[in-house]
Scaffold this motif. Structure first.
Motif, short mmCIF file in Angstrom:
data_model
loop_
_atom_site.label_atom_id
_atom_site.label_comp_id
_atom_site.label_asym_id
_atom_site.label_seq_id
_atom_site.Cartn_x
_atom_site.Cartn_y
_atom_site.Cartn_z
N PHE A 372 15.53 0.99 7.54
CA PHE A 372 14.73 0.84 6.16
C PHE A 372 14.83 2.32 5.57
CE2 PHE A 372 12.68 -2.00 9.05
CZ PHE A 372 12.65 -3.46 8.20
N VAL A 373 14.94 2.45 4.35
CA VAL A 373 15.28 3.55 3.60
C VAL A 373 14.16 3.89 2.65
CG1 VAL A 373 17.51 4.15 4.21
CG2 VAL A 373 17.13 2.93 2.26
N SER A 374 13.68 5.22 2.32
CA SER A 374 12.83 5.33 1.38
C SER A 374 12.93 6.85 0.86
CB SER A 374 11.26 4.98 1.76
OG SER A 374 10.51 5.19 0.75
N ASP A 375 13.08 6.84 -0.57
CA ASP A 375 13.04 8.43 -1.09
C ASP A 375 12.30 8.40 -2.44
OD1 ASP A 375 14.12 10.70 -2.43
OD2 ASP A 375 15.17 10.82 -0.54
N PRO A 376 11.48 9.10 -2.68
CA PRO A 376 10.85 8.89 -4.01
C PRO A 376 11.45 9.79 -5.16
CG PRO A 376 9.79 10.69 -2.59
CD PRO A 376 10.84 10.16 -1.83
N LEU A 391 12.70 0.74 0.37
CA LEU A 391 11.23 0.62 0.33
C LEU A 391 10.82 1.55 -0.58
CD1 LEU A 391 10.16 -0.03 4.12
CD2 LEU A 391 10.53 -1.76 2.39
N PRO A 392 9.67 1.17 -1.63
CA PRO A 392 9.27 2.18 -2.32
C PRO A 392 8.46 2.94 -1.30
CG PRO A 392 9.22 0.15 -3.31
CD PRO A 392 9.57 -0.19 -2.00
N THR A 393 8.17 4.22 -1.55
CA THR A 393 7.32 5.02 -0.77
C THR A 393 5.96 4.42 -0.66
OG1 THR A 393 8.45 6.80 -1.36
CG2 THR A 393 6.42 7.26 -0.05
N SER A 394 5.50 3.86 -1.73
CA SER A 394 4.06 3.22 -1.69
C SER A 394 3.98 1.94 -0.62
CB SER A 394 3.55 2.67 -3.00
OG SER A 394 4.48 1.76 -3.55
N ASP A 395 5.22 1.40 -0.19
CA ASP A 395 5.20 0.22 0.41
C ASP A 395 5.47 0.41 2.07
OD1 ASP A 395 4.76 -1.36 -1.71
OD2 ASP A 395 6.72 -1.92 -1.73
N ILE A 396 5.54 1.61 2.49
CA ILE A 396 5.94 1.78 3.79
C ILE A 396 4.86 1.48 4.94
CG2 ILE A 396 7.64 3.45 3.08
CD1 ILE A 396 6.07 5.70 4.11
N PHE A 413 5.82 12.90 0.99
CA PHE A 413 5.75 12.41 2.37
C PHE A 413 4.53 13.07 2.88
CE2 PHE A 413 10.66 11.51 2.49
CZ PHE A 413 10.24 10.35 1.81
N THR A 414 4.06 14.27 2.49
CA THR A 414 2.78 14.83 2.98
C THR A 414 1.72 14.04 2.87
OG1 THR A 414 2.39 16.30 1.19
CG2 THR A 414 4.12 17.17 2.68
N GLU A 415 1.76 13.17 1.89
CA GLU A 415 0.41 12.20 1.57
C GLU A 415 0.59 11.02 2.36
OE1 GLU A 415 -1.66 13.39 -0.45
OE2 GLU A 415 -0.34 15.21 -0.84
N ILE A 416 1.41 10.79 3.32
CA ILE A 416 1.51 9.69 4.14
C ILE A 416 0.29 9.70 5.23
CG2 ILE A 416 2.85 8.42 6.02
CD1 ILE A 416 5.33 9.31 4.58
N ASP A 417 -0.35 8.58 5.42
CA ASP A 417 -1.63 8.36 6.17
C ASP A 417 -0.96 7.86 7.54
OD1 ASP A 417 -3.75 7.91 7.52
OD2 ASP A 417 -4.54 6.23 6.27
#
Length: 455
Positions: A372-376, A391-396, A413-417
């Protein structure tokens, strides 16, 4: 003959006539570096034609819109200069060249299939421009070219196309020293502009023009070849520096050493600037410029070749790290669900040329991973070109993953929980991005295993 190219003119005379708007300027190439340059020129001389082969780019600029994203201040500057009539755009090279007296070329210089410098785009442009230039016109080359190209390739081409002799028109190499995401700041004075002319008059014109644009001033070197070598040296220094730390980072586990501490401490003395290790080197500059020496000039250049080889191997090293960490918890690449975070080569910049994400994704697919790949900063089509499910970043966070490979340290990516994911393996390819979570097994390239996780 134009006041600009008159050897008897003073710097004050040249500056005055340039800033008056009496001298039309054509900037050929309205890409990531060219459009900011054209807009800054327009702000200073109020008489610029931007030229590009892409009608969509030209139409956007003509409407006062900015087709380039991620450049602070550029949209406002394009809108302002177009509204004031200082900047226009066209696809018609002949018309722009006929009207203008200063010609600024900033088009790509890439590599052919054998990794030889490919000047075909620049040469094709300059043949068309050269056929329209008059005595007293000046050509500035901002495109990066191999050392000696202005002297041996570009000057003879312009002489033949224009039917003018050296000394009847000007030619100077004035390399862009600009990074994506800070173009206007770099062009207008983050550091001095370097210029080198094929004769004294050319050098004086380049110096006068760029001193008007760049608040940090101009470094005028002896000739165009010296200026070409300055630009190449800047890129080679970084490639060799990065290769050094990438090689040292490969032994971080054996020592063990956290390379984040090493680079921070070592760089506290003035003559040391240690770069950070990572998953590879991308972009339109550093991976290309070594070949402008190795495959253009005579010589073996073993250091440059070794550095390029080291940096080219980093995606493979990254996959090896992932394979080792998965094996340590009884898993393998085959059948694993792996998310690649970041396809762009640089944070915040929608550019994928030579991105290390490409070979990383390819090797994962070949190993049988579900990728899977994601890039905002990239659209789905551009990401999809590299393979894997987009994948949208919001869906990962909804994904059930076995591993994540961080390729690009995008701010988003710093906002990823990370606590929202079940325990998994994380390969952090960028020391500049911290993943501080004891839940996951985290390996940072250059720092080693930072968390064994709960797997």
């Amino acid at each position: 003959m134009s006041t600009l190219y008159d050897l008897d003119a003073t710097t004050k005379d040249r500056t005055k006539v340039f800033e008056s708007g009496e001298i039309p300027v054509a900037v050929y190439g309205l890409g990531k570096m060219g459009l900011p340059l054209a807009a800054v020129y327009a702000e200073n001389c109020s008489n610029v034609i931007g030229v590009d082969i892409d009608p969509e780019v030209v139409n956007a600029v003509e409407a006062g819109d900015c087709p380039i994203s991620g450049e602070p201040g550029l949209s406002a500057l394009v809108e302002e200069t177009v509204r004031e009539g200082s900047l226009s755009a066209t696809t018609n090279i002949k018309a722009a060249a006929t009207e203008s007296e200063i010609h600024v070329a900033i088009v790509p210089t890439l590599l052919d299939d054998d990794q030889n410098p490919d000047l075909s785009i620049l040469k094709s442009l300059l043949k068309k421009v050269g056929a329209q230039i008059d005595a007293g016109d000046v050509v500035f080359i901002e495109s990066t070219v191999p050392p000696g190209a202005c002297r041996d390739e570009i000057l003879p081409l312009l002489e033949e196309a224009s039917r003018l002799n050296r000394g009847e028109f000007g030619l100077a190499f004035c390399p862009e020293r600009t990074s994506s995401g800070r173009a206007i700041k770099d062009i207008t004075g983050a550091y001095p502009k370097v210029v080198g002319g094929i004769d004294e008059a050319s050098a004086r014109v380049a110096q006068a023009v760029y001193e008007s644009i760049n608040d940090a001033g101009v470094i005028r070197v002896e000739n165009a070849t010296t200026a070409e070598m300055v630009k190449i040296t800047e890129g080679l220094y970084r490639d060799v520096n990065i290769a050094l730390v990438n090689e040292l980072a490969s032994v971080a586990d054996d020592l063990p050493v956290n390379f984040r501490e090493v680079t921070s401490a070592a760089s506290t003395i003035p003559f040391i600037n240690v770069h950070e290790p990572g998953v590879g080197v991308g972009g339109h500059c550093i991976p290309y410029y070594p070949y402008f020496v190795m495959n253009w000039l005579e010589g073996d250049f073993p250091l440059l070749r070794l550095a390029r080889e080291r940096n080219d191997r980093m995606p493979e090293f990254t996959i090896d790290c992932l394979q080792d960490q998965l094996a340590s918890v009884g898993e393998s690449l085959e059948g694993s669900r792996v998310l690649v975070l970041g396809v762009a080569y640089k944070p915040g910049v929608a550019e994928t040329r030579a991105t290390p994400a490409g070979p990383i994704i390819n090797q994962l697919v070949k190993a049988g991973s579900e990728v899977f790949v994601s890039d905002p900063v990239l659209d789905d089509e551009k990401m999809g070109d590299f393979g894997g499910e987009v994948l949208p970043t919001s869906d990962i966070l909804r994904m059930d993953l076995d591993a994540v490979v961080i390729v690009t340290a995008h701010e988003e990516f710093t906002e990823i929980d990370w606590t929202a994911f079940d325990p998994m393996v994380i390969i952090n390819g960028r020391q500049s991005m911290s993943v501080d979570n004891d839940k996951h097994r985290i390996y940072t390239i250059g720092s080693g295993l930072e968390s064994e996780g709960n797997l």
